[in-house]
Motif scaffolding. Structure first.
Motif, mmCIF file in Angstrom:
data_model
loop_
_atom_site.group_PDB
_atom_site.id
_atom_site.type_symbol
_atom_site.label_atom_id
_atom_site.label_comp_id
_atom_site.label_asym_id
_atom_site.label_seq_id
_atom_site.Cartn_x
_atom_site.Cartn_y
_atom_site.Cartn_z
ATOM 1 N N LEU A 249 0.821 -1.212 0.000
ATOM 2 C CA LEU A 249 0.000 0.000 0.000
ATOM 3 C C LEU A 249 0.858 1.265 0.000
ATOM 4 C CD1 LEU A 249 -2.887 -0.911 2.489
ATOM 5 C CD2 LEU A 249 -2.908 -0.948 -0.013
ATOM 6 N N GLY A 250 2.113 1.149 0.393
ATOM 7 C CA GLY A 250 3.036 2.277 0.326
ATOM 8 C C GLY A 250 2.704 3.427 1.256
ATOM 9 N N MET A 251 2.292 3.128 2.481
ATOM 10 C CA MET A 251 1.922 4.191 3.426
ATOM 11 C C MET A 251 3.118 4.841 4.114
ATOM 12 S SD MET A 251 -1.572 3.097 5.331
ATOM 13 C CE MET A 251 -1.703 1.323 5.269
ATOM 14 N N LYS A 252 4.221 4.138 4.231
ATOM 15 C CA LYS A 252 5.384 4.674 4.952
ATOM 16 C C LYS A 252 5.850 5.976 4.309
ATOM 17 C CE LYS A 252 9.969 3.503 6.605
ATOM 18 N NZ LYS A 252 10.992 2.467 6.680
ATOM 19 N N GLY A 253 5.799 7.063 5.098
ATOM 20 C CA GLY A 253 6.251 8.358 4.624
ATOM 21 C C GLY A 253 5.332 9.061 3.640
ATOM 22 N N GLU A 254 4.128 8.527 3.433
ATOM 23 C CA GLU A 254 3.194 9.089 2.440
ATOM 24 C C GLU A 254 1.862 9.450 3.086
ATOM 25 O OE1 GLU A 254 3.784 9.790 -0.743
ATOM 26 O OE2 GLU A 254 5.830 9.014 -0.651
ATOM 27 N N ARG A 255 1.723 10.717 3.513
ATOM 28 C CA ARG A 255 0.504 11.144 4.203
ATOM 29 C C ARG A 255 -0.746 10.971 3.337
ATOM 30 N NH1 ARG A 255 2.337 13.008 8.857
ATOM 31 N NH2 ARG A 255 4.246 14.233 8.939
ATOM 32 N N GLY A 256 -0.644 11.257 2.061
ATOM 33 C CA GLY A 256 -1.791 11.102 1.163
ATOM 34 C C GLY A 256 -2.261 9.662 1.095
ATOM 35 N N ARG A 257 -1.316 8.749 1.009
ATOM 36 C CA ARG A 257 -1.656 7.326 0.933
ATOM 37 C C ARG A 257 -2.267 6.853 2.250
ATOM 38 N NH1 ARG A 257 -2.729 4.221 -3.265
ATOM 39 N NH2 ARG A 257 -0.686 4.012 -4.162
ATOM 40 N N ILE A 258 -1.783 7.389 3.366
ATOM 41 C CA ILE A 258 -2.354 7.036 4.672
ATOM 42 C C ILE A 258 -3.822 7.465 4.721
ATOM 43 C CG2 ILE A 258 -2.272 7.528 7.162
ATOM 44 C CD1 ILE A 258 0.842 7.786 6.744
ATOM 45 N N GLU A 259 -4.123 8.662 4.216
ATOM 46 C CA GLU A 259 -5.514 9.134 4.182
ATOM 47 C C GLU A 259 -6.389 8.238 3.309
ATOM 48 O OE1 GLU A 259 -6.900 11.537 6.024
ATOM 49 O OE2 GLU A 259 -4.951 11.858 6.964
ATOM 50 N N GLU A 260 -5.823 7.735 2.219
ATOM 51 C CA GLU A 260 -6.580 6.887 1.292
ATOM 52 C C GLU A 260 -6.792 5.466 1.816
ATOM 53 O OE1 GLU A 260 -5.088 8.747 -2.965
ATOM 54 O OE2 GLU A 260 -3.946 7.121 -2.058
ATOM 55 N N CYS A 261 -5.871 4.981 2.668
ATOM 56 C CA CYS A 261 -5.882 3.565 3.047
ATOM 57 C C CYS A 261 -6.236 3.290 4.504
ATOM 58 C CB CYS A 261 -4.523 2.943 2.753
ATOM 59 S SG CYS A 261 -4.083 2.971 1.010
ATOM 60 N N THR A 262 -6.458 4.337 5.304
ATOM 61 C CA THR A 262 -6.843 4.138 6.697
ATOM 62 C C THR A 262 -8.142 4.875 6.979
ATOM 63 O OG1 THR A 262 -5.627 6.051 7.556
ATOM 64 C CG2 THR A 262 -4.434 3.947 7.448
ATOM 65 N N THR A 263 -8.787 4.513 8.080
ATOM 66 C CA THR A 263 -10.041 5.149 8.458
ATOM 67 C C THR A 263 -10.191 5.222 9.972
ATOM 68 O OG1 THR A 263 -12.450 5.084 8.200
ATOM 69 C CG2 THR A 263 -11.323 2.970 8.341
ATOM 70 N N LEU A 264 -10.899 6.253 10.410
ATOM 71 C CA LEU A 264 -11.306 6.372 11.808
ATOM 72 C C LEU A 264 -12.562 5.556 12.072
ATOM 73 C CD1 LEU A 264 -10.955 10.246 12.177
ATOM 74 C CD2 LEU A 264 -9.694 8.574 13.516
ATOM 75 N N ASP A 265 -13.231 5.145 11.007
ATOM 76 C CA ASP A 265 -14.534 4.484 11.102
ATOM 77 C C ASP A 265 -14.375 2.977 11.309
ATOM 78 O OD1 ASP A 265 -17.229 3.992 11.062
ATOM 79 O OD2 ASP A 265 -17.489 4.388 8.919
ATOM 80 N N PHE A 266 -14.042 2.608 12.534
ATOM 81 C CA PHE A 266 -13.940 1.190 12.885
ATOM 82 C C PHE A 266 -14.514 0.977 14.273
ATOM 83 C CE2 PHE A 266 -9.978 2.935 14.550
ATOM 84 C CZ PHE A 266 -9.817 2.294 15.767
ATOM 85 N N ASP A 267 -14.881 -0.267 14.553
ATOM 86 C CA ASP A 267 -15.476 -0.625 15.840
ATOM 87 C C ASP A 267 -14.620 -1.653 16.545
ATOM 88 O OD1 ASP A 267 -17.821 0.937 15.385
ATOM 89 O OD2 ASP A 267 -18.608 -0.665 14.109
ATOM 90 N N GLY A 268 -14.373 -1.436 17.822
ATOM 91 C CA GLY A 268 -13.687 -2.412 18.656
ATOM 92 C C GLY A 268 -12.205 -2.518 18.366
ATOM 93 N N LEU A 269 -11.505 -3.058 19.331
ATOM 94 C CA LEU A 269 -10.061 -3.251 19.225
ATOM 95 C C LEU A 269 -9.735 -4.574 19.893
ATOM 96 C CD1 LEU A 269 -7.366 -1.809 18.447
ATOM 97 C CD2 LEU A 269 -7.302 -0.967 20.782
ATOM 98 N N ILE A 270 -8.990 -5.395 19.194
ATOM 99 C CA ILE A 270 -8.632 -6.701 19.737
ATOM 100 C C ILE A 270 -7.168 -6.974 19.429
ATOM 101 C CG2 ILE A 270 -9.289 -8.041 17.710
ATOM 102 C CD1 ILE A 270 -10.619 -9.993 19.798
#
Length: 120
Positions: free
Chosen positions: A53-74
């Motif tokens: 996904l190439g997120m390391k060092g890439e803020r734009g890619r992080i925005e495209e590939c991550t979300t705050l919209d999740f439920d629960g943590l395990i």
């Protein structure tokens, strides 16, 4: 050195970096593997399960590939024996780490196309 009889020697193992800050608003999850960390951690290390996904060092890619919209943590320590990883249907090759129980967003088709194009 050998471990004394009856004691199993613990070996170091690969794992995904756990979230440093557990304040809910600071955590995001990878939309592909559901790994949960802060945006800063994704920026510094990327996603250990999804380097393509190439997120390391890439803020734009992080925005495209991550979300705050999740439920629960395990937390998953051993994905092969974990009921949690089976319940969540996590891939067999994930690293031990903290995962969202449910991710309510999907990676855009444009990003998936970009990944496919890079592989060619």
């Amino acid at each position: 050195k050998e471990a004394p009889a009856g004691i199993t020697e613990v070996q170091p193992y690969d794992h995904a970096e756990p979230p440093f800050d557990l304040r809910v608003r600071q955590l995001v999850c990878c939309m592909r593997c559901h790994l949960v960390k802060s945006k800063a951690q994704f920026y510094e290390v990327g996603c250990e399960n999804c380097p393509e996904l190439g997120m390391k060092g890439e803020r734009g890619r992080i925005e495209e590939c991550t979300t705050l919209d999740f439920d629960g943590l395990i937390s998953v320590m051993n994905h092969m024996d974990s009921w949690a990883s089976k319940y969540l249907r996590l891939k067999k090759n994930i690293l031990p780490g903290c995962y969202a129980m449910k991710c309510n967003a999907r990676i855009s088709e444009e990003v998936l196309e970009d990944i496919r194009d890079r592989r060619r």
